[in-house]
Design an enzyme around this catalytic site. Structure first.
Site, PDB file in Angstrom:
ATOM      1  N   ALA A 123      -0.667   7.606  -3.605  1.00 56.48           N
ATOM      2  CA  ALA A 123      -0.216   6.367  -4.122  1.00 56.48           C
ATOM      3  C   ALA A 123      -1.277   5.527  -5.285  1.00 56.48           C
ATOM      4  CB  ALA A 123       0.480   5.865  -3.016  1.00 56.48           C
ATOM      5  N   HIS A 124      -0.331   4.519  -4.954  1.00 55.41           N
ATOM      6  CA  HIS A 124      -1.221   3.200  -5.593  1.00 55.41           C
ATOM      7  C   HIS A 124      -2.183   2.523  -5.153  1.00 55.41           C
ATOM      8  CE1 HIS A 124       1.309   0.547  -2.773  1.00 55.41           C
ATOM      9  NE2 HIS A 124       1.239   1.429  -2.986  1.00 55.41           N
ATOM     10  N   ASN A 125      -2.724   2.230  -5.775  1.00 53.79           N
ATOM     11  CA  ASN A 125      -4.545   1.917  -5.319  1.00 53.79           C
ATOM     12  C   ASN A 125      -5.403   3.012  -4.637  1.00 53.79           C
ATOM     13  OD1 ASN A 125      -2.257  -0.744  -6.088  1.00 53.79           O
ATOM     14  ND2 ASN A 125      -4.454  -1.357  -6.097  1.00 53.79           N
TER      15      ASN A 125
END
Lengths: 350, 350, 350
Positions: free
Chosen positions: A235-237
Site C-alpha cells: 500500500a501507499h507510503n
C-alpha cells in the site's frame, strides 16, 4: 561460446570428462530424458535415481551407489546443478522494437532496448540500456526504468514511478496505483489526492498481478534486492527494506515499514503504521497488528511469537477435554465440601 | 434453428404448449420482466413467485399453487432452467482476426480462430481450431492453445506453456510466470532459473487475474476439468488433480499436490510440499501445513479436521467464563484446605 | 487561473500573506524541500517539524512553537492541507484519442473523451463525456461508461456491464468476469451459464487487479460511492451498499449483500448468501459465515463480535498456564480427598 560448449566446460570444471555425455537439457529425476542433467540431494532419492532416464545426475559426496546410473559426486549438488541450469534460461521473450508499440517521441529509449507489440510508452519515459518492455505493457508519463530490466507483458507502471536496474516485473504487475485514502465529508468518501510516487530499488523482482501503490505524499519504497511473489499488495507510503521477501498474496497496509531481510509468508496481513524489524519472520496467514522486533518469529492473528502461538494452539486442542475435566473437578469439590461439612458437624457435635 | 425456436422446442419437451408464451430471456424472480423465464426451488419462494412479472416459472412437482402466475412443474427446475438458459449465452466477444493483432508469421493459427485487437501472438505458437483469443492478450513463444478455447482479454501466457481443449481463461489470468525461487548467496537472493512449463488440461476454467506459475524444472500441471476462481495463486511445480475446485483468493505453494475432486474454499493457503488426498474439502481461510488424507474435511490455521476445529472453537467461546470458574474453584479448594487443616488439627488435639 | 495563483488564494483565505512564500509542491515533513507545503497534526511531531526544510507547515491551533520554522495555525491542518494538495493532482495520463486505439464504428464516444493507445472499444459501447479510457483497456460489446470517469490502463470490462459517472478504475481491474458456478453432472463440472451483468454506481473507485464478476442472472451491483481497494474479489450476484469500503484482498462470495457504510478490512472473507447490515465493521482477516447485524463490529474466523473475540484471544493466551494450574488443582483435590478419607476413617473409628 555455444551453450553446449559452456555446459561442457562447466562439467569439466567438476573434473568430469564429458566426451560420453551429450547434455541437451536439465530436468527432474522423474521427467528427465536420456539427454538431461539432474541432481539428487538426499539418500532417500536413490530409488528415484535408479528409475530416472537422466544422462547424468549430480549427487553429494556421500550419496549411495546406484548401479546402472552415471552419478557425478560434487560438494553441493543443488548449487552446482542450478549453475549449469542457468545456461538453459531462454532469451527474453521480447526482441527489438515492435512497430506496433506506441512510443511517445519525448521518451528516452536506451541502447539495446526491446519493446514488445502494443506496448505504450508515454512522454518523459526513460528506459535504460538493455531493458526489455513486454507486449501490451504501459509506462506512464515520466516513468524511469533502469538498465537490464525485464518488464513482462501487460504490466502497468503509472506516472513518475521509478524502477531500478536489473529488475524483473512479471505480467500484470501494477506499480503506482493510487493509495487507498479517503475522508468522509458528511455525504461521501472524498478522495485524498495521491501525489507521491513508488520507487523500486535495484535487483527487485515483482510477481504476476502484484500491486505497489504510490505514496499519498513522498515515496512508497521497495528496497534493493527485494523479492515479491504473485498477487501481493503493497500500500501507499510503505517502506520495504533490502532483501526482504514477500510471499504470494501477502499484503502490507499503508505507511508500514519493513526492515531488511524480513520474510513475510503467504497470505500474511500487516496492518498500517506498523514497524517490522530486520530479519523478522512472519508465518503464513499471520495478521500483524503491532510492531515486531528484529529477528522475531511471529504467527497467528493477531500475530504473537511463534512459540507462544504454537503453545496456545496445542493448549486449545486440549481445551474440549479440559472442559470435561473442570466439570468433573467441580463435582469432586462439591462432594468434598459436603463430606467436610458433615465431618465438621460431627466434630462440633462431639 | 433460431434461438426462439430452440426455446420453443425445449419447453415443448417439458410437455408445455408454448403458443401463449413469448420467452425472450431468463432472469431472477425479482428482476424478471414479462418475457422472462424463471425458476423457483423452495416453497418459501412462493411470495417471490407471486410478486414476479415473469412470463413463466419452472417449479418443482410439489411447489404450492400461486394464483395469477404461470407455473410449469418439472422434476428438477434448476437443472431444466439452466438447460434453457444456456441458449441465451451470447457469442464470444471476439470475432474474426483483427488487423491490429500482432501475429508472428511462424505462428500456426487453426481454422475458425478469432483473435482480438492488439493481441500479440509470438513465434511458434499453435492455436487450435475454433479458439478465441481476446484483445490485448499475449501468447509467448511456443505456447500451445487447444481447440475451442475462450481466452479473454489482457491474458498473458508465457513461453512454452500449454492450454488444453475447451478451456476458458478470464481477463488478466497469467500462465507461466516464473516460480518464486531464490538462494541466498551471502549478499543477495540469487534467482533459481525457472526452466519448466505450465500445462493446463482440457476443460479447465481459470478466473480473472489468477496466476499459474511455470515449474522450476518439469511441469506445473492443472488436471482436466479443474475450475479455478479469480485471484488464485498456483505456484511452481504444483499438481492439481482432475475436477478439483480452487475458490477465489486461495493459494497453493510450491510443489504441493492436490488429488482429484478436491474442493479448496476461498482464501485457503496450502503450504509447499504438501499432499492433499482425493476428495478432500478444505474450509474457507484454512491454512494447510501438512498432508491431508483423502475425503478429509479440514478447517482452521493450522488446518485440522473440521469437527475438531469446531469443537475447539466452541470450547474457546466458553474459555473466558472458564477462567472465572477456575479462579472460583481455586478459592474453594483453598478454603477446603484450611477447613480440613483445622479439622485435622482438632482431631490430633483430640 | 494558474495553479500558483490558486495556491496563493487558498493560503490567503487562511489569512496568510504569501508574498514571501513560493509554494511549488506538497510533501511530507521528512521529504519536503524549500518550496513545499506540509502539515503536522500532533505535538509529538514538533521535532520532525524542526528538522523539515518545508517552506510552510500547516499546524493546529495549539501546536507548540518551533523556532526557525514558518507555521501556519489553522483549525484542521490535515483537511486544509489536502484541499491545497488537490491543486497538485496531475492531469489524467491519457489525452486525446490515440490512432492505435481500436474503436468499433458502432461505439458511441462522448465529447472530450480520451482513449489511450491500443485500447479496444467494442460495438455498442457508450462512453460518457469527459471520460478517459486507459491504454490497453478493453471495453466489451454493449458496455456503458458514464461521464468523467478515469479508466486506467489494461482494464477489462466485459459485455453489457455498466459503470456510473465519476468512477475511477485502476490498472488491471476486471469487471464482468463470469460468476464461478458449476453443477456436477456425474462426469465433470458443467458450467452454469453466467447471463447477468455487473453494474457499478456513480463515484465508485475500484483498485488495481480487483475483480467484480457478472451475475448468473440479474445484476451484481456496486452502490454509489463505494471504494474498493486492490486485489479485491466481488463474486456473482453480490450487492454492495452505498459508501461501503472494501479494503485490499478482501473477498465477497456469491449472492451476499452488504449494506450501506460497511467497512470490510483487508483479507476479510465473506461467505456466500450472507447479509451484512448497514454500518457494520469487519476486522482484518475475519471470516464472516453468517449474517451480521447493522453497526456490529466483528473479528476472527468464524467472525464473532470483536469484544468477544478479543476476550477469547486474551483467555487463550492464558490457557497454557491454565493447563498447569488445572493439573495442580487436580493434585490438590486428590490430596484433599485422601486427607478427608483419613479423617472420615478416624471419625468412624472414634
Amino acid at each position: 561460446m555455444s551453450r553446449s560448449m559452456q555446459i561442457h566446460e562447466a562439467l569439466q570444471a567438476f573434473g568430469l570428462s564429458t566426451d560420453d555425455h551429450d547434455i541437451l537439457g536439465v530436468s527432474t529425476l522423474e521427467q528427465a530424458g536420456p539427454h538431461d542433467l539432474c541432481f539428487a540431494e538426499e539418500a532417500g532419492q536413490a530409488a528415484a535415481v535408479a528409475r530416472s532416464q537422466a544422462a547424468l545426475i549430480l549427487v553429494g559426496e556421500d550419496f549411495p551407489e546406484v548401479p546402472g546410473t552415471t552419478l557425478l559426486r560434487v560438494a553441493d549438488p543443488r548449487d552446482r546443478f542450478f549453475e549449469i541450469a542457468a545456461l538453459f534460461i531462454p532469451a527474453p521473450e521480447t526482441e527489438g522494437i515492435h512497430p506496433s508499440a506506441a512510443i511517445h517521441p519525448e521518451a528516452d529509449i536506451g541502447a539495446d532496448v526491446a519493446i514488445g507489440a502494443c506496448a505504450v510508452i508515454s512522454a518523459g519515459v526513460t528506459v535504460g540500456s538493455g531493458s526489455h518492455i513486454g507486449p501490451g505493457t504501459y509506462l506512464g508519463p515520466g516513468v524511469r526504468i533502469g538498465s537490464d530490466c525485464l518488464i513482462g507483458p501487460n504490466v502497468s507502471i503509472l506516472r513518475d514511478c521509478e524502477i531500478g536496474d536489473r529488475c524483473i516485473l512479471h505480467p500484470g504487475a501494477t506499480i503506482g496505483g493510487d493509495g487507498f485514502g479517503f475522508r468522509w465529508d458528511g455525504s461521501g468518501h472524498r478522495k485524498v489526492p495521491q501525489l507521491g510516487r513508488a520507487v523500486i530499488g535495484d535487483d527487485v523482482e515483482i510477481g504476476c498481478n502484484s500491486c505497489v501503490d504510490r505514496a499519498t505524499l513522498g515515496i512508497t519504497r521497495i528496497g534493493q534486492g527485494v523479492k515479491i511473489d504473485n498477487l501481493v499488495q503493497v500500500a501507499h507510503n510503505v517502506t520495504v527494506g533490502r532483501h526482504t521477501i514477500l510471499v504470494s498474496q501477502s499484503g502490507i497496509a499503508g505507511s508500514s515499514a519493513l526492515g531488511d531481510g524480513v520474510v513475510v509468508a503467504g497470505q500474511v496481513a500487516i496492518s498500517d503504521h506498523v514497524q517490522v524489524g530486520d530479519g523478522a519472520r512472519i508465518g503464513g496467514q499471520a495478521g500483524v497488528v503491532k510492531d515486531v522486533p528484529p529477528q522475531a518469529a511471529m504467527f497467528g492473528t493477531p500475530a504473537r511469537p511463534v512459540k507462544q502461538a504454537l503453545r496456545e494452539h496445542a493448549a486449545l486442542a486440549r481445551l474440549p477435554d479440559l472442559l470435561k475435566q473442570i466439570k468433573h473437578q467441580q463435582e469432586t469439590i462439591e462432594r468434598l465440601e459436603s463430606r467436610l461439612s458433615r465431618l465438621e458437624a460431627g466434630q462440633s457435635d462431639a
